[in-house]
Design a protein around this motif. Structure first.
Motif, mmCIF file in Angstrom:
data_model
loop_
_atom_site.group_PDB
_atom_site.id
_atom_site.type_symbol
_atom_site.label_atom_id
_atom_site.label_comp_id
_atom_site.label_asym_id
_atom_site.label_seq_id
_atom_site.Cartn_x
_atom_site.Cartn_y
_atom_site.Cartn_z
ATOM 1 N N THR A 14 -14.807 -0.924 8.228
ATOM 2 C CA THR A 14 -13.735 -0.193 8.896
ATOM 3 C C THR A 14 -12.852 -1.127 9.708
ATOM 4 O O THR A 14 -11.929 -0.686 10.362
ATOM 5 C CB THR A 14 -14.306 0.898 9.818
ATOM 6 O OG1 THR A 14 -15.204 0.302 10.747
ATOM 7 C CG2 THR A 14 -15.018 1.965 9.006
ATOM 8 N N SER A 15 -13.147 -2.411 9.661
ATOM 9 C CA SER A 15 -12.297 -3.383 10.341
ATOM 10 C C SER A 15 -12.139 -4.586 9.430
ATOM 11 O O SER A 15 -12.796 -4.705 8.422
ATOM 12 C CB SER A 15 -12.913 -3.792 11.672
ATOM 13 O OG SER A 15 -14.147 -4.428 11.453
ATOM 14 N N LEU A 64 -5.885 2.059 -0.433
ATOM 15 C CA LEU A 64 -7.028 1.575 0.329
ATOM 16 C C LEU A 64 -7.821 2.800 0.758
ATOM 17 O O LEU A 64 -7.317 3.656 1.483
ATOM 18 C CB LEU A 64 -6.590 0.775 1.554
ATOM 19 C CG LEU A 64 -7.701 0.327 2.511
ATOM 20 C CD1 LEU A 64 -8.736 -0.534 1.783
ATOM 21 C CD2 LEU A 64 -7.114 -0.397 3.707
ATOM 22 N N SER A 114 -13.395 0.412 0.603
ATOM 23 C CA SER A 114 -13.897 -0.475 1.643
ATOM 24 C C SER A 114 -15.003 0.205 2.433
ATOM 25 O O SER A 114 -14.853 1.336 2.888
ATOM 26 C CB SER A 114 -12.765 -0.868 2.592
ATOM 27 O OG SER A 114 -13.268 -1.666 3.640
ATOM 28 N N GLN A 165 -5.306 1.040 13.214
ATOM 29 C CA GLN A 165 -5.573 -0.284 12.647
ATOM 30 C C GLN A 165 -4.894 -0.479 11.300
ATOM 31 O O GLN A 165 -4.431 -1.567 10.982
ATOM 32 C CB GLN A 165 -7.082 -0.474 12.496
ATOM 33 C CG GLN A 165 -7.467 -1.793 11.886
ATOM 34 C CD GLN A 165 -8.965 -1.913 11.693
ATOM 35 O OE1 GLN A 165 -9.737 -1.091 12.151
ATOM 36 N NE2 GLN A 165 -9.372 -2.949 11.009
ATOM 37 N N HIS A 166 -4.854 0.560 10.493
ATOM 38 C CA HIS A 166 -4.345 0.424 9.126
ATOM 39 C C HIS A 166 -2.974 1.043 8.927
ATOM 40 O O HIS A 166 -2.544 1.235 7.794
ATOM 41 C CB HIS A 166 -5.345 1.023 8.134
ATOM 42 C CG HIS A 166 -6.628 0.255 8.077
ATOM 43 N ND1 HIS A 166 -6.746 -0.937 7.403
ATOM 44 C CD2 HIS A 166 -7.832 0.483 8.643
ATOM 45 C CE1 HIS A 166 -7.982 -1.395 7.541
ATOM 46 N NE2 HIS A 166 -8.650 -0.547 8.299
ATOM 47 N N SER A 167 -2.301 1.352 10.033
ATOM 48 C CA SER A 167 -0.957 1.904 9.889
ATOM 49 C C SER A 167 -0.049 0.818 9.321
ATOM 50 O O SER A 167 -0.194 -0.363 9.636
ATOM 51 C CB SER A 167 -0.419 2.419 11.222
ATOM 52 O OG SER A 167 -0.293 1.361 12.136
ATOM 53 N N ILE A 213 -11.180 4.043 2.683
ATOM 54 C CA ILE A 213 -12.149 3.553 3.657
ATOM 55 C C ILE A 213 -13.225 4.600 3.904
ATOM 56 O O ILE A 213 -12.919 5.768 4.172
ATOM 57 C CB ILE A 213 -11.460 3.227 4.995
ATOM 58 C CG1 ILE A 213 -10.384 2.169 4.798
ATOM 59 C CG2 ILE A 213 -12.477 2.784 6.035
ATOM 60 C CD1 ILE A 213 -9.521 1.952 6.017
ATOM 61 N N GLU A 258 -6.203 -6.839 6.325
ATOM 62 C CA GLU A 258 -5.627 -5.907 5.357
ATOM 63 C C GLU A 258 -6.019 -6.321 3.934
ATOM 64 O O GLU A 258 -6.135 -7.499 3.636
ATOM 65 C CB GLU A 258 -4.098 -5.907 5.470
ATOM 66 C CG GLU A 258 -3.599 -5.177 6.667
ATOM 67 C CD GLU A 258 -3.866 -3.684 6.622
ATOM 68 O OE1 GLU A 258 -3.633 -3.053 5.588
ATOM 69 O OE2 GLU A 258 -4.319 -3.158 7.640
ATOM 70 N N ARG A 284 0.828 -1.199 0.000
ATOM 71 C CA ARG A 284 0.000 0.000 0.000
ATOM 72 C C ARG A 284 0.866 1.254 0.000
ATOM 73 O O ARG A 284 1.834 1.353 0.720
ATOM 74 C CB ARG A 284 -0.928 0.025 1.204
ATOM 75 C CG ARG A 284 -1.849 1.221 1.125
ATOM 76 C CD ARG A 284 -2.967 1.284 2.124
ATOM 77 N NE ARG A 284 -3.206 0.147 2.940
ATOM 78 C CZ ARG A 284 -2.896 0.095 4.239
ATOM 79 N NH1 ARG A 284 -2.334 1.106 4.840
ATOM 80 N NH2 ARG A 284 -3.165 -0.979 4.928
ATOM 81 N N LEU A 325 -9.009 3.973 13.157
ATOM 82 C CA LEU A 325 -8.716 3.489 11.804
ATOM 83 C C LEU A 325 -7.252 3.702 11.444
ATOM 84 O O LEU A 325 -6.626 2.836 10.827
ATOM 85 C CB LEU A 325 -9.613 4.188 10.779
ATOM 86 C CG LEU A 325 -11.053 3.723 10.755
ATOM 87 C CD1 LEU A 325 -11.905 4.659 9.907
ATOM 88 C CD2 LEU A 325 -11.135 2.304 10.219
ATOM 89 N N LEU A 331 -3.319 5.567 1.976
ATOM 90 C CA LEU A 331 -4.483 5.233 2.793
ATOM 91 C C LEU A 331 -5.389 6.457 2.794
ATOM 92 O O LEU A 331 -4.958 7.555 3.133
ATOM 93 C CB LEU A 331 -4.064 4.893 4.227
ATOM 94 C CG LEU A 331 -5.204 4.716 5.234
ATOM 95 C CD1 LEU A 331 -6.064 3.508 4.865
ATOM 96 C CD2 LEU A 331 -4.649 4.582 6.648
#
Length: 78
Positions: A34-35, A44, A31, A68-70, A46, A38, A2, A65, A5
């Protein structure tokens, strides 16, 4: 891996940002969740669905978020 984000407050904002990336040739996923695990794409995007939340709740959701997506590698966050 990725590269970008995107966290947006509603679906239309999420899709608008994602479309710009896709039109630039980047593999892009929008997406509504939110959970979850990956997703493998360069971008990505969201839908955080925060538009109608109070400011504190919206800030918490976006902060969650981001955690979570770091990624372990550099990426642009928008």
């Amino acid at each position: 891996m990725r590269r970008i984000l995107i966290i947006a407050d509603d679906l239309s904002g999420t899709a608008d940002c994602a479309m710009a990336c896709a039109c630039s040739g980047l593999s892009t996923i929008v997406s509504l969740r939110t959970s979850g695990k990956e997703m493998d794409a360069e971008v990505l995007a969201i839908d955080a669905d925060t538009r109608y939340l109070n400011p504190n709740a919206a800030a918490k959701k976006v902060s969650d978020l981001l955690r979570q997506h770091s990624a372990s590698h550099p990426q642009i966050v928008f």
